[in-house]
Design an enzyme around this catalytic site. Structure first.
Site, mmCIF file in Angstrom:
data_model
loop_
_atom_site.group_PDB
_atom_site.id
_atom_site.type_symbol
_atom_site.label_atom_id
_atom_site.label_comp_id
_atom_site.label_asym_id
_atom_site.label_seq_id
_atom_site.Cartn_x
_atom_site.Cartn_y
_atom_site.Cartn_z
ATOM 1 N N ASP A 15 5.075 -6.514 7.006
ATOM 2 C CA ASP A 15 4.693 -7.430 5.921
ATOM 3 C C ASP A 15 5.681 -8.588 5.872
ATOM 4 O O ASP A 15 6.896 -8.378 5.717
ATOM 5 C CB ASP A 15 4.696 -6.699 4.569
ATOM 6 C CG ASP A 15 3.508 -5.752 4.416
ATOM 7 O OD1 ASP A 15 2.634 -5.727 5.312
ATOM 8 O OD2 ASP A 15 3.439 -5.057 3.378
ATOM 9 N N GLY A 43 -2.266 2.180 6.057
ATOM 10 C CA GLY A 43 -2.079 3.539 6.553
ATOM 11 C C GLY A 43 -0.648 3.999 6.363
ATOM 12 O O GLY A 43 -0.386 5.074 5.811
ATOM 13 N N ASN A 185 -11.992 -0.500 -4.977
ATOM 14 C CA ASN A 185 -11.659 -1.221 -6.200
ATOM 15 C C ASN A 185 -12.939 -1.950 -6.628
ATOM 16 O O ASN A 185 -13.995 -1.794 -5.999
ATOM 17 C CB ASN A 185 -10.448 -2.155 -6.017
ATOM 18 C CG ASN A 185 -10.710 -3.258 -5.005
ATOM 19 O OD1 ASN A 185 -11.856 -3.591 -4.698
ATOM 20 N ND2 ASN A 185 -9.653 -3.825 -4.471
ATOM 21 N N ASP A 253 -2.557 1.742 -2.416
ATOM 22 C CA ASP A 253 -2.095 2.749 -1.446
ATOM 23 C C ASP A 253 -1.406 3.901 -2.173
ATOM 24 O O ASP A 253 -1.606 5.076 -1.834
ATOM 25 C CB ASP A 253 -1.136 2.111 -0.435
ATOM 26 C CG ASP A 253 -1.806 0.993 0.341
ATOM 27 O OD1 ASP A 253 -3.021 1.111 0.598
ATOM 28 O OD2 ASP A 253 -1.130 0.010 0.676
HETATM 29 O O1 RIB Z 1 -2.223 -2.492 0.630
HETATM 30 C C1 RIB Z 1 -1.125 -3.324 0.888
HETATM 31 C C2 RIB Z 1 -1.019 -3.578 2.349
HETATM 32 O O2 RIB Z 1 -2.118 -4.345 2.768
HETATM 33 C C3 RIB Z 1 0.195 -4.381 2.764
HETATM 34 O O3 RIB Z 1 1.324 -3.580 3.012
HETATM 35 C C4 RIB Z 1 -0.293 -5.140 3.977
HETATM 36 O O4 RIB Z 1 0.284 -4.733 5.178
HETATM 37 C C5 RIB Z 1 -1.803 -4.951 4.000
HETATM 38 O O5 RIB Z 1 -2.185 -4.080 4.966
#
Ligand code: RIB
Length: 307
Positions: A15, A43, A185, A253
């Protein structure tokens, strides 16, 4: 208590996070405040969150044979995740996400890189690992055929399959029928169903997915909390926890990993959604997609403080 076993099949990204006062208009250049290079990818984020909660966690995925790839593998190892199931691909770069953080929200553009090389053969090669899982957790940052193969193999072994349909895309009916729990979502739900969920027909949209074969649907609603369909098809709402938001990247996540963990330890769907919403609330209080993922102790302490 035995540690639950969670297998994540999904993406790893570096990121590249830019903090700025606002997002630029198309064609405009603005000055940012800070830039960070931190591990991400849906993931990997979900795997790290599951591992911090205490699950024995495996991630099936792919990185490039480059500096970013090595850093991402190291970060997984630091979180106690076995990286033998992450393939290193020559001649293609590790996945990248360009993330703009402005006004307490984010905009993300992902370039798949090696994630596009996470193949059907990779999941087939790791069938024995999938066969040992309590829960298999999937998202959509790797090829859809790979997601389908993972779901098929998991169902062959009667495993619980959770699909977080992000980033949103239309899904084949066969895939929907292989999914036990789908976690869109609001905008993903809209894209999946073609129904405008802002206009109060959330339940109708969720029921339409159930009619297409998805066992259980949990919709995350950001600051409004989450909603799920109970056993009799009634929609149940859970409000979000009010917390100081530092960075919402990875909130979904955290929620998915929390849900996977709670279902793996045999909590009911209502209990699992409640647990997941606490995991997600804690995650957004810290900077970075993986950095804020809480431990189970932190989630339990948060529960005591809040209830
Ligand atoms: O859900 C967040 C993620 O979405 C980030 O970490 C980025 O890499 C994208 O995949």
């Amino acid at each position: 208590m035995n540690r639950p076993n969670i297998v994540v099949v999904g993406s790893l990204n570096m990121d590249i996070v830019i903090e700025a006062a606002r997002s630029p208009q198309m064609g405009e250049t603005i000055m940012g405040k800070l830039a960070h290079f931190i591990p991400g990818g849906k993931g990997a984020n979900q795997a790290v969150a599951a591992a911090r909660l205490g699950a024995d966690t495996k991630l099936i995925g792919a990185v490039g044979n480059d500096g970013f790839g090595f850093q991402l593998l190291q970060s997984l190892k630091n979180n106690g995740i076995d990286t033998n199931t992450v393939k290193q691909v020559d001649g293609i770069s590790t996945g990248i996400a360009s993330i703009l953080l402005a006004n307490r929200d984010n905009q993300i553009v992902v370039v798949s890189g090696a994630n596009a090389e996470c193949s059907v053969q990779d999941v087939e090669r790791h069938e024995t690992i999938i066969a040992q899982a309590d829960v298999v957790l999937l998202q959509l940052e790797i090829p859809i055929e790979t997601v389908m193969a993972a779901a098929r193999i998991a169902k062959c072994h009667s495993k619980l399959v959770i699909l977080n349909p992000a980033p949103a895309c239309k899904l084949p009916k066969e895939l929907l029928q292989l999914i036990d729990v789908l976690t869109p979502n609001r905008s993903e739900l809209q894209l999946l169903t073609g129904l405008a969920t802002q206009e109060g027909n959330l339940k109708e949209a969720m029921l339409s997915l159930k009619l297409q074969g998805v066992e259980r649907i949990v919709t995350t609603l950001g600051s409004e909390g989450s909603a799920f369909l109970d056993e009799v098809g009634k929609i149940q709402f859970l409000p979000a926890h009010r917390v100081p938001v530092m960075d919402s990247t990875g909130a979904g996540d955290a929620f998915n990993a929390g849900l996977a963990y709670a279902l793996a330890v045999k909590k009911s769907l209502a209990e699992a959604v409640d647990f997941a919403s606490r995991v997600s609330a804690l995650a957004v209080t810290k900077f970075g997609a993986q950095n804020g993922m809480p431990t189970r102790d932190e989630v339990e302490k948060f529960k005591v403080e809040r209830d």
